[in-house]
Design an enzyme around this catalytic site. Structure first.
Site, mmCIF file in Angstrom:
data_model
loop_
_atom_site.group_PDB
_atom_site.id
_atom_site.type_symbol
_atom_site.label_atom_id
_atom_site.label_comp_id
_atom_site.label_asym_id
_atom_site.label_seq_id
_atom_site.Cartn_x
_atom_site.Cartn_y
_atom_site.Cartn_z
ATOM 1 N N HIS A 276 40.893 50.187 32.779
ATOM 2 C CA HIS A 276 40.255 49.757 33.889
ATOM 3 C C HIS A 276 40.975 49.766 35.445
ATOM 4 C CE1 HIS A 276 38.300 46.556 36.834
ATOM 5 N NE2 HIS A 276 37.679 47.523 37.042
ATOM 6 N N SER A 277 40.559 50.364 36.303
ATOM 7 C CA SER A 277 41.413 50.396 37.609
ATOM 8 C C SER A 277 43.019 50.435 37.528
ATOM 9 C CB SER A 277 40.684 49.168 38.278
ATOM 10 O OG SER A 277 41.445 49.119 39.559
ATOM 11 N N MET A 278 43.460 49.418 38.050
ATOM 12 C CA MET A 278 44.936 49.082 38.408
ATOM 13 C C MET A 278 45.348 49.631 39.542
ATOM 14 S SD MET A 278 47.092 47.220 36.808
ATOM 15 C CE MET A 278 48.587 46.719 36.688
#
Length: 229
Positions: free
Chosen positions: A125-127
């Site tokens: 997820h994202s980062m």
């Protein structure tokens, strides 16, 4: 999948914490949280994942819509969501040490090695959303270790982008750095005692640009005298 267990993996500065859902014999899925988050990011998602795992391999991008989640088709899986260093219940790195994106990639490699996973699904997820894609850990790991990842699932991520002319050099240099570091960690070496003459010879062999005089000057401050040499 509502029940989970806590895990800890030893690292040189402490431990990397994680939480796991499912049976350890299931298909391995490593879950990576986003910027300033932790493993609890996946608390609401993992219990909703549908049953019936597809046997096909490939790349899959999730856009956060329920309709897309239905197509994920993962079951009988063992989900492990790790806290990156300095996040959640994982140990912080020593004071004064920066948190570089490649360190997070190395953490993923450490956890996979501790779990003895040779091939697994990676869900990230994202980062981060700055400096283009430099902080997206999941795509970077896949790029560096494609033989270890059977599927890549991206949540709110752009992927990992490199200029074509930089790809080969980046891959070789970064993977070499990680592999060398982990190799040293696996086989810690005790300092070797050498005579002053042998120590100077070793220094000159490793640094062909040094003169004997220059090497001797450096050893005055770069070596420690012991009872054995």
């Amino acid at each position: 999948l509502g029940m989970f267990s806590e895990l800890k993996f030893l690292v040189p500065w402490g431990h990397v914490a994680a939480k796991a859902w499912g049976h350890s014999e299931g298909h391995p899925v490593l879950c990576l949280h986003g910027w300033l988050d932790n493993a609890n990011t996946f608390d609401k998602l993992i219990p909703l994942l549908p049953r019936g795992r597809s046997g096909s391999s490939g790349w899959l991008v999730l856009c956060g819509q329920p309709a897309h989640l239905i197509t994920l088709s993962l079951s009988d899986c063992y989900y492990v969501a790790m806290d990156f260093s300095g996040h959640g219940l994982s140990s912080h790195r020593p004071a004064g040490c920066p948190y570089h994106f490649l360190d997070y990639v190395t953490d993923v490699r450490r956890v996979a090695a501790a779990l003895q996973w040779r091939r697994f699904t990676l869900m990230g997820h994202s980062m981060g959303n700055f400096s283009f894609s430099c902080c997206f850990i999941s795509p970077q790991f896949c790029f560096l270790y494609p033989e270890m990842v059977d599927k890549l699932i991206l949540l709110e991520s752009l992927g990992f982008l490199l200029a074509p002319e930089d790809t080969e050099a980046w891959l070789k240099s970064k993977r070499r750095v990680i592999d060398r570091l982990l190799s040293l960690e696996e086989k810690p070496q005790t300092p070797k005692a050498r005579s002053p003459e042998a120590a100077l010879q070793r220094l000159l062999e490793a640094n062909s640009h040094l003169t004997a005089e220059g090497g001797a000057i450096l050893l005055q401050r770069g070596a420690t005298e012991t009872p054995t040499g």
